[in-house]
Design a protein around this motif. Sequence first.
Motif, PDB file in Angstrom:
ATOM      1  N   ARG A 175     -11.931   0.800   4.844  1.00  0.00           N
ATOM      2  CA  ARG A 175     -10.721   0.854   4.023  1.00  0.00           C
ATOM      3  C   ARG A 175      -9.968   2.173   4.272  1.00  0.00           C
ATOM      4  NH1 ARG A 175     -14.227  -2.349   0.752  1.00  0.00           N
ATOM      5  NH2 ARG A 175     -13.160  -4.094  -0.250  1.00  0.00           N
ATOM      6  N   GLN A 176     -10.709   3.259   4.360  1.00  0.00           N
ATOM      7  CA  GLN A 176     -10.065   4.545   4.641  1.00  0.00           C
ATOM      8  C   GLN A 176      -9.407   4.536   6.021  1.00  0.00           C
ATOM      9  OE1 GLN A 176      -9.558   6.987   2.658  1.00  0.00           O
ATOM     10  NE2 GLN A 176     -11.162   7.115   1.105  1.00  0.00           N
ATOM     11  N   LEU A 177     -10.064   3.917   6.989  1.00  0.00           N
ATOM     12  CA  LEU A 177      -9.494   3.819   8.329  1.00  0.00           C
ATOM     13  C   LEU A 177      -8.186   3.036   8.301  1.00  0.00           C
ATOM     14  CD1 LEU A 177      -9.604   4.061  11.442  1.00  0.00           C
ATOM     15  CD2 LEU A 177     -10.995   1.981  11.459  1.00  0.00           C
ATOM     16  N   ILE A 178      -8.176   1.936   7.568  1.00  0.00           N
ATOM     17  CA  ILE A 178      -6.958   1.138   7.467  1.00  0.00           C
ATOM     18  C   ILE A 178      -5.831   1.968   6.860  1.00  0.00           C
ATOM     19  CG2 ILE A 178      -5.913  -0.805   6.235  1.00  0.00           C
ATOM     20  CD1 ILE A 178      -8.569  -2.301   6.637  1.00  0.00           C
ATOM     21  N   LEU A 179      -6.142   2.707   5.796  1.00  0.00           N
ATOM     22  CA  LEU A 179      -5.110   3.537   5.166  1.00  0.00           C
ATOM     23  C   LEU A 179      -4.579   4.592   6.127  1.00  0.00           C
ATOM     24  CD1 LEU A 179      -6.536   4.067   1.561  1.00  0.00           C
ATOM     25  CD2 LEU A 179      -4.734   2.509   2.297  1.00  0.00           C
ATOM     26  N   SER A 180      -5.468   5.168   6.922  1.00  0.00           N
ATOM     27  CA  SER A 180      -5.032   6.208   7.865  1.00  0.00           C
ATOM     28  C   SER A 180      -4.061   5.653   8.900  1.00  0.00           C
ATOM     29  CB  SER A 180      -6.239   6.825   8.563  1.00  0.00           C
ATOM     30  OG  SER A 180      -6.811   5.922   9.511  1.00  0.00           O
ATOM     31  N   GLN A 181      -4.114   4.350   9.129  1.00  0.00           N
ATOM     32  CA  GLN A 181      -3.252   3.742  10.139  1.00  0.00           C
ATOM     33  C   GLN A 181      -1.980   3.132   9.585  1.00  0.00           C
ATOM     34  OE1 GLN A 181      -5.226   1.181  12.937  1.00  0.00           O
ATOM     35  NE2 GLN A 181      -7.016   2.488  13.152  1.00  0.00           N
ATOM     36  N   VAL A 182      -1.963   2.813   8.277  1.00  0.00           N
ATOM     37  CA  VAL A 182      -0.798   2.097   7.752  1.00  0.00           C
ATOM     38  C   VAL A 182       0.058   2.911   6.786  1.00  0.00           C
ATOM     39  CG1 VAL A 182      -2.044  -0.091   7.989  1.00  0.00           C
ATOM     40  CG2 VAL A 182      -1.965   1.031   5.758  1.00  0.00           C
ATOM     41  N   THR A 213       2.516   5.624   5.600  1.00  0.00           N
ATOM     42  CA  THR A 213       3.531   6.461   6.237  1.00  0.00           C
ATOM     43  C   THR A 213       3.707   7.784   5.517  1.00  0.00           C
ATOM     44  OG1 THR A 213       5.259   5.350   4.950  1.00  0.00           O
ATOM     45  CG2 THR A 213       4.750   4.461   7.144  1.00  0.00           C
ATOM     46  N   SER A 214       3.185   7.899   4.314  1.00  0.00           N
ATOM     47  CA  SER A 214       3.178   9.154   3.559  1.00  0.00           C
ATOM     48  C   SER A 214       1.968   9.121   2.637  1.00  0.00           C
ATOM     49  CB  SER A 214       4.472   9.323   2.756  1.00  0.00           C
ATOM     50  OG  SER A 214       4.646   8.261   1.848  1.00  0.00           O
ATOM     51  N   PRO A 215       1.488  10.285   2.185  1.00  0.00           N
ATOM     52  CA  PRO A 215       0.261  10.309   1.377  1.00  0.00           C
ATOM     53  C   PRO A 215       0.398   9.522   0.071  1.00  0.00           C
ATOM     54  CG  PRO A 215       0.800  12.500   2.183  1.00  0.00           C
ATOM     55  CD  PRO A 215       1.988  11.640   2.471  1.00  0.00           C
ATOM     56  N   VAL A 216      -0.654   8.768  -0.258  1.00  0.00           N
ATOM     57  CA  VAL A 216      -0.774   8.062  -1.531  1.00  0.00           C
ATOM     58  C   VAL A 216      -2.112   8.455  -2.141  1.00  0.00           C
ATOM     59  CG1 VAL A 216      -0.930   5.814  -2.670  1.00  0.00           C
ATOM     60  CG2 VAL A 216       0.616   6.105  -0.737  1.00  0.00           C
ATOM     61  N   PRO A 217      -2.143   8.833  -3.419  1.00  0.00           N
ATOM     62  CA  PRO A 217      -3.422   9.186  -4.045  1.00  0.00           C
ATOM     63  C   PRO A 217      -4.430   8.043  -3.961  1.00  0.00           C
ATOM     64  CG  PRO A 217      -1.589   9.815  -5.462  1.00  0.00           C
ATOM     65  CD  PRO A 217      -1.009   8.998  -4.347  1.00  0.00           C
ATOM     66  N   VAL A 218      -5.669   8.389  -3.648  1.00  0.00           N
ATOM     67  CA  VAL A 218      -6.749   7.416  -3.516  1.00  0.00           C
ATOM     68  C   VAL A 218      -7.867   7.789  -4.483  1.00  0.00           C
ATOM     69  CG1 VAL A 218      -8.521   6.473  -1.983  1.00  0.00           C
ATOM     70  CG2 VAL A 218      -6.214   6.906  -1.104  1.00  0.00           C
ATOM     71  N   ALA A 219      -8.389   6.807  -5.188  1.00  0.00           N
ATOM     72  CA  ALA A 219      -9.492   7.036  -6.117  1.00  0.00           C
ATOM     73  C   ALA A 219     -10.657   6.133  -5.752  1.00  0.00           C
ATOM     74  CB  ALA A 219      -9.047   6.765  -7.550  1.00  0.00           C
ATOM     75  N   LEU A 273       0.830  -1.204   0.000  1.00  0.00           N
ATOM     76  CA  LEU A 273       0.000   0.000   0.000  1.00  0.00           C
ATOM     77  C   LEU A 273       0.867   1.258   0.000  1.00  0.00           C
ATOM     78  CD1 LEU A 273      -2.755  -1.148   2.524  1.00  0.00           C
ATOM     79  CD2 LEU A 273      -3.039  -0.796   0.062  1.00  0.00           C
ATOM     80  N   ASN A 274       1.947   1.233   0.744  1.00  0.00           N
ATOM     81  CA  ASN A 274       2.832   2.398   0.799  1.00  0.00           C
ATOM     82  C   ASN A 274       3.616   2.591  -0.490  1.00  0.00           C
ATOM     83  OD1 ASN A 274       3.054   3.950   3.528  1.00  0.00           O
ATOM     84  ND2 ASN A 274       2.765   1.806   4.128  1.00  0.00           N
ATOM     85  N   ALA A 275       3.828   1.519  -1.249  1.00  0.00           N
ATOM     86  CA  ALA A 275       4.577   1.610  -2.498  1.00  0.00           C
ATOM     87  C   ALA A 275       3.690   1.953  -3.692  1.00  0.00           C
ATOM     88  CB  ALA A 275       5.312   0.294  -2.768  1.00  0.00           C
ATOM     89  N   ALA A 276       2.397   2.041  -3.483  1.00  0.00           N
ATOM     90  CA  ALA A 276       1.464   2.270  -4.589  1.00  0.00           C
ATOM     91  C   ALA A 276       1.510   3.714  -5.078  1.00  0.00           C
ATOM     92  CB  ALA A 276       0.047   1.909  -4.161  1.00  0.00           C
TER      93      ALA A 276
END
Length: 248
Positions: free
Chosen positions: A47-54, A56-62, A25-28
């Motif tokens: 899913r958004q909650l999981i992203l907020s916790q894992v 380490t830097s912003p990744v674009p989400v669509a 997820l962080n490499a995406a």
Amino acid sequence: MTTLWLVGIGTGNPDHVTGQAIKALNAADLILIPRKGTAKSDLAEVRQLILSQVLTSPVPVADYDVPQRADQDDYLGAVNDWHDAIARVWADTIATHRPDAANVALMVWGDPSLYDSTLRIAARLPGLTVRVIPGITSLQALTAAHAIPLNTLAAPVTITTGRQLRDHGWPDGATTLAVMLDKGGAFTTLDPTDTDIWWAAYVGMPEETLIHGPLSQVADQILSTRVRLRVEHGWIMDIYLLRRGGDV
């Protein structure tokens, strides 16, 4: 060439997300999140909650809207048409948000290998290389929640669906059935004699609800609980294990 990472995220509990999934997820370059209507908005929010916790830097989400499956007698035909439509939405979403993305991640509930069609949909997009990150399955979470083994001693397990159970009954020779994708109450078509059930809704999530007992005694309780939970949350995910013979 774009690589599509199908990332298993378990059953909604952020603690179920593996270290391998977190790295992917962080490499995406882009993360896709499906929306299944306002009644199931909790699924996107998890899913958004999981992203907020894992992350380490912003990744674009669509976000993308999942097409509706046609309700028709030709079940397999309807599913194939539905998968075609979802594949087109994936391609359009990637092209709109990050056409140059080298790595796109799609968060898959549970595990992409077990009664999940994400891999079949991805195969419809020949321009993508597909990689899979396995996740904790609902079966693992179910047996852990009830603290039971999946199989009896030296015996096999049959994994099936509510539709199969409803249409074809208890498989010959089976002692343990793991039933997934039941729209509700397929176990009521069975003779409940000498049959135990371990049922769970929202397994692994804060809303987790467990019921266990002889099928003849708890079937009605499961049905009424399922109706109540669907009304409360607007959606429901449940799974259950059926066992004959009294052994655990």
